[in-house]
Design an enzyme around this catalytic site. Structure first.
Site, mmCIF file in Angstrom:
data_model
loop_
_atom_site.group_PDB
_atom_site.id
_atom_site.type_symbol
_atom_site.label_atom_id
_atom_site.label_comp_id
_atom_site.label_asym_id
_atom_site.label_seq_id
_atom_site.Cartn_x
_atom_site.Cartn_y
_atom_site.Cartn_z
ATOM 1 C CB SER A 124 -0.941 0.008 1.217
ATOM 2 O OG SER A 124 -0.206 -0.039 2.405
ATOM 3 C CE LYS A 167 -3.465 1.141 4.712
ATOM 4 N NZ LYS A 167 -3.283 0.740 3.301
#
Length: 782
Positions: free
Chosen positions: A688, A731
């Site tokens: 990511s 996140k």
């Protein structure tokens, strides 16, 4: 009563009109020639009886189809009943009326005339088909004999009734009296009333009497067997008592005899399942023949204790009121709405289906988010016992399935031990840290859990020590984990995963005010008269002294302040201490965490990424620099293989698209590029950070500075496509806690924002991209 028809019928010397009041009767059928008492309590029926008594005392009695119906309609009443004459009436203190009625003949309700204030109907008497034939006489004789036999076999039928039946010569009357004396269901009683052909009525009674005799004889045989078994048990018990008394008189009684007798009584009282009873009886017989000095004696005795102390049939009664359950869950935990909703749904289904199997839930989330305490809250809400087992680091399969009794010191596994300790067969069972189960030469505990955590198999779970089936299907299993990836796929497939994301600052403030502060005040012997916090101070503790997804460290900081204030109180302080922002340094020292976002992103070659770790979401700084060298890509910061490959993919895309990105095509020929992710002691991995590394490299090579307070996450391909990644909620919460104002996400992750709180979506601007070109346009200055 308003009668419009003057037709009058005469039956058995009694006259009655063609229009009669109809009394619906519940749960019984009246046959002709019967004289029985009836209690009339319904208001309409009482009014009807009073008016009938003022006229000719005649009425119709018809059974209603549903005895529970308080207000039947005309369609709820059978069409065949009896005409009856009221012989006597007594008024009761509660306004009800008790009447004695004599049934005259069968009648058919042709049509209902009125229904208010009570039913009246046009009726017609029914002629019975009755011929004195040899077949009729044979059926009547057979019915008499069968009824006499039934009376002899049944203790509920008086002998006088059999004598009355023997003296009745009229076949139709004989059939009606026998039918009235039998304990039949309402539909079958009504069926006999509606058999107008007497021979068919007698034939039907022949079948019913034969059936009742068979049922009665079978019941008598069962009672006899039970009586014999009881007599045998009582005889054995008396003999044992006599033997004990004799041994005591002779001075021969020993502890072993008493112990064996106690075990025998415990087995009788325990009401064990058949398979377990056989195993216990077999082991007890073995124990009787074994000398106490034998090494196996203690093993056998311990095994019997385990069998008898397990809750084979003991269950706690579930609290099935969903509103109370919701209230308790809200009292114990702030937020976590999806998990609370799942528990309330389980209670609702459990209310509708009592024998449903317990769910297998897996709470996945960072430390300190309340996974274990939520399990305790669920048990309290459902009124069940709670038992927790930490399986983190367990490497021996026997910890789950138990040891075989061939081993010295063998014991059942932790599952059976927990069931015994709970005392019920339906506790809330928490398997903590299921993602940290180990494996070595002693077996694989995770594989042993496959049977335990499978609702289709755990109804016959076999522990190696017990070696008999134990039903775990009623147990509500809850597992907890920090990460899902380390759980074996087969085990993960058996569980319903519920994620607990990190808390926002607003949620932490509410949790601190409503839960943490009251708990810490109580644990330190303080009250609100000694110590109070204002919300700005709590907010500053969260921002400057803790950096976590959960609230564990936050509670430690509150505890630290409570300890200091407790000392002040002991030393003589009397006025309340109000914790404000200015007093935090005194109790907690200088701030531990600072926001470095604006400071660290003022130069080219830096980008902010978002990462998902076992401890929740985190903000990640990616730094890139260039130096003279020989085409070498240097990667540092404890990066995993996947993250290194993302950096190589980002560099390859930039080299292949250098002209489009306004970068010198030969920038890598005489240079080395170094990519570093700070906090080098912390391992990092995953795809990511691909677009973050690519953005840092483009910023370095073009000199374009990153925009302030912009973070991103997404995987990059060699063609510059941006692919979706996981952990979006965690996140984004980390970005919110860190003061990020803009978050760049892959387009295919747009639906993941639905789980975010509304104030987070309002505070952060989200940009969705499919290509790296879009990322660069949003993330770097022109």
């Amino acid at each position: 009563m308003n009668e419009t028809d003057d037709t009058v019928f005469t039956v058995n010397g009694k006259q009655f009109p063609s229009i009669l009041p109809i009394l619906p009767i519940r749960g019984m059928v009246v046959y002709p020639t019967m004289v029985i008492p009836l209690l009339v309590a319904r208001e309409k029926s009482v009014q009807m009886i009073q008016e009938v008594l003022e006229h000719n005392r005649m009425l119709g009695l018809v059974a209603q189809r549903n005895p529970e119906d308080e207000h039947p309609e005309s369609s709820d009443i059978f069409s065949v009943g009896v005409a009856a004459h009221i012989v006597k009436m007594i008024k009761m203190p509660d306004n009800a009326i008790r009447i004695m009625i004599e049934a005259v003949c069968r009648i058919r309700v042709e049509e209902f005339v009125t229904s208010d204030p009570y039913f009246t109907a046009r009726i017609s008497p029914i002629d019975e088909f009755q011929k004195n034939t040899k077949r009729m006489n044979a059926l009547a004789r057979n019915v008499r004999e069968l009824f006499k036999k039934l009376v002899g076999a049944s203790p509920n039928l008086p002998n006088e009734l059999a004598m009355i039946v023997q003296n009745i010569s009229e076949p139709g009357k004989l059939a009606d009296i026998i039918a009235s004396g039998l304990n039949l269901q309402l539909p079958e009683r009504q069926e006999i009333l509606e058999l107008f052909d007497v021979s068919k009525r007698l034939q039907r009674l022949n079948f019913i009497l034969n059936r009742e005799i068979e049922i009665q004889e079978l019941g008598n045989r069962i009672q006899s067997q039970i009586r014999d078994e009881m007599d045998k048990s009582q005889k054995e018990y008396l003999i044992r008592q006599q033997m004990r008394a004799l041994q005591k008189e002779l001075g021969e009684a020993d502890d072993r005899t008493v112990e064996i007798e106690e075990l025998t009584e415990r087995i009788v009282r325990a009401a064990l399942p058949k398979e377990v009873l056989e195993a216990a009886t077999k082991e007890l017989d073995r124990l009787k023949r074994m000398p106490p000095a034998a090494a196996e004696y203690t093993v056998s005795r311990t095994y019997l204790d385990w069998l008898l102390e397990l809750p084979w049939n003991a269950s706690s009664e579930d609290r099935l009121d969903t509103r109370i359950v919701q209230k308790i869950l809200d009292e114990d935990h702030f937020g976590l709405e999806k998990i609370k909703q799942r528990i309330v749904e389980y209670i609702a289904v459990r209310h509708l289906k009592a024998d449903m199997k317990g769910p297998i839930l897996c709470f996945v989330g960072p430390p300190g988010t309340g996974k274990t305490s939520l399990g305790k809250s669920i048990a309290r809400a459902m009124n069940r016992r709670f038992h927790r087992i930490s399986v983190g680091g367990v490497k021996d399969e026997a910890e789950i399935r138990g040891h075989r009794r061939t081993y010295v010191g063998a014991l059942p596994g932790r599952i059976i031990q927990g069931i015994r300790k709970s005392g019920t067969n339906n506790p809330v069972f928490m398997l903590d840290e299921v993602d940290k189960i180990g494996m070595d030469f002693r077996g694989d505990p995770a594989s042993a859990l496959l049977e335990v955590l499978d609702p289709e198999q755990n109804n016959s779970f076999v522990d190696h020590y017990l070696d008999v089936n134990f039903d775990l299907s009623r147990v509500m299993f809850i597992t907890t984990a920090n990460v899902l990836e380390t759980i074996p796929p087969a085990l993960r497939d058996r569980m319903e995963v519920l994620r607990l994301s990190g808390y926002t600052i607003e949620e932490k403030i509410e949790i601190t005010v409503n839960h943490l502060i009251p708990r810490q005040l109580n644990e330190h012997g303080l009250t609100r008269k000694h110590l109070r916090f204002n919300k700005p101070a709590i907010s500053q503790i969260i921002r400057d002294y803790t950096l976590e997804a959960g609230v564990r460290n936050l509670e430690r900081e509150v505890s630290k302040i409570c300890r200091a204030v407790a000392r002040e109180v002991v030393e003589g302080r009397t006025e309340p201490q109000i914790i404000t922002q200015s007093k935090l340094r005194k109790y907690l020292g200088p701030p531990k965490f600072f926001s470095e976002i604006d400071v660290r992103t003022r130069r080219a070659g830096i980008a902010i990424g978002l990462a998902y770790t076992p401890y929740g979401g985190d903000v990640l700084f990616v730094e890139a620099t260039k130096m003279p060298g020989k085409k070498q890509l240097i990667l540092t910061g404890m990066l995993g293989d996947v993250m290194k490959e993302s950096a190589q993919a980002a560099l390859s895309f930039i080299r292949s698209s250098a002209e489009m990105l306004h970068i010198q095509p030969d920038f890598f020929e005489t240079s080395d590029i170094h990519i570093h992710v700070p906090e080098g002691a912390v391992p990092k991995d995953g795809p990511s950070a691909g677009i973050t590394m690519a953005t840092a490299l483009v910023s370095l090579l073009t000199g374009r500075k990153p925009r302030l307070r912009v973070a991103m996450t997404g995987e990059i391909t060699l063609r510059g496509d941006v692919l979706p990644v996981g952990g979006i909620k965690e996140k984004c919460l980390a970005a919110y806690r860190s003061g990020i104002q803009t978050v760049i996400l892959p387009k295919r992750n747009e639906t993941d924002l639905e789980d975010l709180p509304g104030y987070v979506r309002k505070h952060i601007r989200f940009l969705f991209v499919t290509k790296l070109d879009d990322v660069l346009a949003y993330a770097l200055e022109n």
